[in-house]
Design a protein around this motif. Structure first.
Motif, PDB file in Angstrom:
ATOM      1  N   ARG A 231       0.833  -1.204   0.000  1.00 13.84           N
ATOM      2  CA  ARG A 231       0.000   0.000   0.000  1.00 13.84           C
ATOM      3  C   ARG A 231       0.864   1.249   0.000  1.00 13.84           C
ATOM      4  N   GLU A 232       1.904   1.239   0.827  1.00  8.89           N
ATOM      5  CA  GLU A 232       2.778   2.409   0.892  1.00  8.89           C
ATOM      6  C   GLU A 232       3.542   2.612  -0.412  1.00  8.89           C
ATOM      7  N   LEU A 233       3.871   1.538  -1.092  1.00 10.30           N
ATOM      8  CA  LEU A 233       4.535   1.651  -2.394  1.00 10.30           C
ATOM      9  C   LEU A 233       3.563   2.020  -3.499  1.00 10.30           C
ATOM     10  N   ASN A 234       2.263   1.942  -3.182  1.00 13.78           N
ATOM     11  CA  ASN A 234       1.202   2.302  -4.133  1.00 13.78           C
ATOM     12  C   ASN A 234       1.263   1.444  -5.395  1.00 13.78           C
ATOM     13  N   LEU A 235       1.481   0.154  -5.185  1.00 13.10           N
ATOM     14  CA  LEU A 235       1.533  -0.779  -6.306  1.00 13.10           C
ATOM     15  C   LEU A 235       0.263  -1.633  -6.316  1.00 13.10           C
ATOM     16  N   PRO A 236      -0.362  -1.825  -7.479  1.00 12.24           N
ATOM     17  CA  PRO A 236      -1.527  -2.711  -7.555  1.00 12.24           C
ATOM     18  C   PRO A 236      -1.101  -4.164  -7.355  1.00 12.24           C
ATOM     19  N   TYR A 237      -1.799  -4.874  -6.487  1.00 14.28           N
ATOM     20  CA  TYR A 237      -1.387  -6.231  -6.178  1.00 14.28           C
ATOM     21  C   TYR A 237      -2.603  -7.115  -5.917  1.00 14.28           C
ATOM     22  N   ARG A 238      -2.353  -8.414  -5.938  1.00 14.54           N
ATOM     23  CA  ARG A 238      -3.371  -9.372  -5.564  1.00 14.54           C
ATOM     24  C   ARG A 238      -2.724 -10.479  -4.721  1.00 14.54           C
ATOM     25  N   ILE A 239      -3.567 -11.217  -3.992  1.00 15.35           N
ATOM     26  CA  ILE A 239      -3.088 -12.314  -3.156  1.00 15.35           C
ATOM     27  C   ILE A 239      -3.764 -13.600  -3.624  1.00 15.35           C
ATOM     28  N   LEU A 240      -2.958 -14.645  -3.799  1.00 12.94           N
ATOM     29  CA  LEU A 240      -3.461 -15.946  -4.220  1.00 12.94           C
ATOM     30  C   LEU A 240      -3.224 -16.977  -3.131  1.00 12.94           C
ATOM     31  N   ARG A 241      -4.219 -17.805  -2.883  1.00 16.93           N
ATOM     32  CA  ARG A 241      -4.015 -18.989  -2.054  1.00 16.93           C
ATOM     33  C   ARG A 241      -3.628 -20.125  -3.008  1.00 16.93           C
ATOM     34  N   LEU A 242      -2.411 -20.648  -2.832  1.00 19.20           N
ATOM     35  CA  LEU A 242      -1.910 -21.624  -3.783  1.00 19.20           C
ATOM     36  C   LEU A 242      -2.663 -22.939  -3.689  1.00 19.20           C
TER      37      LEU A 242
ATOM     38  N   LEU B 101      13.237  -8.178  -4.136  1.00 18.79           N
ATOM     39  CA  LEU B 101      13.436  -6.894  -4.803  1.00 18.79           C
ATOM     40  C   LEU B 101      13.211  -6.880  -6.313  1.00 18.79           C
ATOM     41  N   PRO B 102      13.643  -7.883  -7.085  1.00 19.76           N
ATOM     42  CA  PRO B 102      13.641  -7.710  -8.544  1.00 19.76           C
ATOM     43  C   PRO B 102      12.296  -7.328  -9.134  1.00 19.76           C
ATOM     44  N   ARG B 103      11.238  -8.060  -8.776  1.00 16.69           N
ATOM     45  CA  ARG B 103       9.949  -7.778  -9.408  1.00 16.69           C
ATOM     46  C   ARG B 103       9.255  -6.585  -8.769  1.00 16.69           C
ATOM     47  N   VAL B 104       9.595  -6.276  -7.495  1.00 20.82           N
ATOM     48  CA  VAL B 104       9.118  -5.016  -6.916  1.00 20.82           C
ATOM     49  C   VAL B 104       9.721  -3.855  -7.700  1.00 20.82           C
TER      50      VAL B 104
ATOM     51  N   LEU C 277       3.205 -10.325 -11.612  1.00 24.62           N
ATOM     52  CA  LEU C 277       4.548 -10.775 -11.252  1.00 24.62           C
ATOM     53  C   LEU C 277       4.565 -11.151  -9.770  1.00 24.62           C
ATOM     54  N   GLU C 278       4.967 -12.374  -9.468  1.00 29.21           N
ATOM     55  CA  GLU C 278       5.044 -12.808  -8.073  1.00 29.21           C
ATOM     56  C   GLU C 278       6.159 -12.049  -7.359  1.00 29.21           C
ATOM     57  N   ILE C 279       5.836 -11.483  -6.199  1.00 29.81           N
ATOM     58  CA  ILE C 279       6.836 -10.720  -5.454  1.00 29.81           C
ATOM     59  C   ILE C 279       7.003 -11.203  -4.008  1.00 29.81           C
ATOM     60  N   SER C 280       6.126 -12.084  -3.565  1.00 24.34           N
ATOM     61  CA  SER C 280       6.253 -12.590  -2.194  1.00 24.34           C
ATOM     62  C   SER C 280       5.469 -13.880  -2.042  1.00 24.34           C
ATOM     63  N   SER C 281       6.009 -14.770  -1.211  1.00 20.54           N
ATOM     64  CA  SER C 281       5.275 -15.953  -0.757  1.00 20.54           C
ATOM     65  C   SER C 281       5.326 -15.960   0.763  1.00 20.54           C
ATOM     66  N   VAL C 282       4.176 -16.148   1.390  1.00 22.69           N
ATOM     67  CA  VAL C 282       4.086 -16.206   2.848  1.00 22.69           C
ATOM     68  C   VAL C 282       3.506 -17.565   3.204  1.00 22.69           C
TER      69      VAL C 282
ATOM     70  N   TYR D 265       0.386 -18.201   0.724  1.00 19.09           N
ATOM     71  CA  TYR D 265      -0.224 -17.080   0.008  1.00 19.09           C
ATOM     72  C   TYR D 265       0.846 -16.414  -0.840  1.00 19.09           C
ATOM     73  N   ASP D 266       0.580 -16.281  -2.118  1.00 16.13           N
ATOM     74  CA  ASP D 266       1.476 -15.554  -3.018  1.00 16.13           C
ATOM     75  C   ASP D 266       0.943 -14.149  -3.240  1.00 16.13           C
ATOM     76  N   PHE D 267       1.846 -13.175  -3.197  1.00 15.43           N
ATOM     77  CA  PHE D 267       1.525 -11.800  -3.564  1.00 15.43           C
ATOM     78  C   PHE D 267       2.043 -11.544  -4.972  1.00 15.43           C
ATOM     79  N   GLU D 268       1.228 -10.918  -5.792  1.00 12.15           N
ATOM     80  CA  GLU D 268       1.639 -10.583  -7.154  1.00 12.15           C
ATOM     81  C   GLU D 268       1.355  -9.115  -7.428  1.00 12.15           C
ATOM     82  N   VAL D 269       2.315  -8.444  -8.050  1.00  6.67           N
ATOM     83  CA  VAL D 269       2.159  -7.061  -8.486  1.00  6.67           C
ATOM     84  C   VAL D 269       1.825  -7.058  -9.973  1.00  6.67           C
TER      85      VAL D 269
END
Length: 423
Positions: free
Chosen positions: A313-324, A390-393, A350-355, A337-341
């Motif tokens: 939110r602070e980076l103001n990037l559009p994102y979605r969350i997927l349950r794998l 960092l790369p895809r962010v 683009l996947e940017i995080s997995s939790v 949960y995967d985060f994608e920007v």
């Protein structure tokens, strides 16, 4: 690694759950139980032989003292035979234990009940979406073209030095990288994570402890002369801090964050979808790792998801969350949960995080336990997430924040990097 007791007591439920991963676990689990029974039977036999041998040794001593040397010598012949039998039984026990351990290493974690069935990433379930996808000018460029235009990332120079997948960051590109690392670490420490610096190489035990070995052996860089591995993620050295550790219930939660470069061979990755920063052999990532009481681990997972949300939110990037789905779930994870920007210039996510929550799977490999209120040892739960890779962010920032006059830096990063525009 799955617990033997769970396999013995809940074999059918585990077989059913593994079907979500498109795995028929029937034969695997049956082989586990057969080996386990062989190991336990051999152990019982060995214990019996050793007990008989010890008893005879005491009796021999008494006979000698009583002047009954002939009887003592006859018993000595029997103890010699028992010694040979125990030696063979010990070898059989060791072989059975090794075979059992090797087999257990090949069985993935049991998916959480909320994991959807499915075969590929197309079957992942979108659970959240936030942010506005910007409308770009017709001449908008993908990040690899922007990198060349503004001379901030040199992919060709990286090829010269090391090969494809090892970019060189320059000028404002390097400063933006450093800014993102500092920003992510600050956000994590503000959220209660203790910053830690860890080795970038690990031994084989560490690789097995978190499940990268043997599952991803071919994807890790192996330094054969020293039998060390370059880390694919900070999760490996940070989580292995707790290998062979017994905690107290009052130690929970344990929360660490760390920045490391990450190294992945990414064998077999080719094509336009891996161009530029989309898929690298070396990249920077800030990781969050938690060790939790089992009763709190899923609350902790939800908290980790919310934490990554605040950063995006602070980076103001559009994102979605997927349950794998089960077919896309990592080998060691129970729930991810995967985060994608969204990259507007590439028109793709683009996947940017997995939790992930690993429940007891890693802890069982690590022998990571805690003493409960009754003083009994129990397995802890482990969790980890990227906050963030960092790369895809960086690709998302470059592509979504491009304007005709340059790339506008997200406001939250300006104080970290010292400039507002890349132009």
């Amino acid at each position: 690694m799955l617990q033997l007791q769970a396999i013995r007591e809940h074999k059918d439920q585990i077989i059913s759950a593994l079907k979500k991963r498109n795995i028929d676990g029937s034969a695997l689990l049956e082989d586990v139980l057969v080996l386990d029974e062989k190991r336990r039977t051999t152990q019982t036999h060995l214990d019996s032989v050793l007990a008989e041998s010890n008893s005879l040794s005491k009796e021999i001593g008494i006979l000698y003292k009583s002047g009954k040397a002939q009887e003592a010598n006859r018993l000595k012949e029997k103890t010699a035979s028992l010694k040979e039998e125990s030696k063979q039984l010990a070898e059989d026990l060791n072989n059975a234990a090794e075979a059992l351990q090797t087999l257990l290493y090949t069985i993935p974690n049991v998916p959480h009940e909320s994991v959807p069935a499915g075969n590929t990433e197309e079957d992942n379930e979108e659970v959240f979406r936030e942010g506005n996808i910007p409308t770009l000018e017709k001449e908008a460029l993908p990040h690899w073209e922007l990198a060349k235009k503004y001379d901030i990332i040199d992919f060709e120079l990286g090829v010269k030095i090391a090969g494809a997948g090892f970019p060189v960051y320059k000028g404002k590109g390097a400063r933006l990288q450093r800014a993102l690392i500092a920003y992510f670490l600050d956000k994590n420490t503000e959220a209660g994570y203790t910053e830690i610096q860890v080795p970038h190489l690990v031994n084989e035990l560490s690789g097995y402890g978190t499940g990268q070995l043997p599952d991803k052996e071919g994807q890790m860089y192996h330094i054969t002369a020293d039998d060390l591995y370059l880390i694919p993620t900070a999760e490996v050295p940070v989580t292995n801090i707790f290998r062979d550790v017994i905690l107290n219930e009052t130690d929970f939660p344990i929360c660490y964050t760390g920045y490391t470069p990450c190294f992945r061979r990414e064998a077999g990755s080719y094509g336009a979808h891996v161009r530029g920063l989309n898929r690298l052999h070396q990249f920077d990532k800030v990781e969050i790792v938690r060790v939790e009481h089992p009763s709190n681990s899923y609350y902790a997972l939800d908290g980790m998801v919310e934490h990554v949300k605040t950063i995006l939110r602070e980076l103001n990037l559009p994102y979605r969350i997927l349950r794998l789905c089960g077919g896309d779930l990592g080998f060691t994870a129970a729930l991810t949960y995967d985060f994608e920007v969204f990259s507007t210039a590439q028109d793709r996510w683009l996947e940017i995080s997995s939790v992930s929550n690993f429940e007891t799977y890693q802890a069982n490999r690590l022998k990571l336990r805690y003493k409960d209120e009754n003083g009994k040892s129990q397995l802890a739960h482990t969790l980890n997430g990227s906050a963030l890779a960092l790369p895809r962010v960086l690709a998302g920032i470059l592509e979504n924040c491009q304007t005709p006059s340059g790339i506008k830096i997200p406001e939250v990063l300006v104080s970290y990097c010292g400039f507002e525009m890349i132009d």
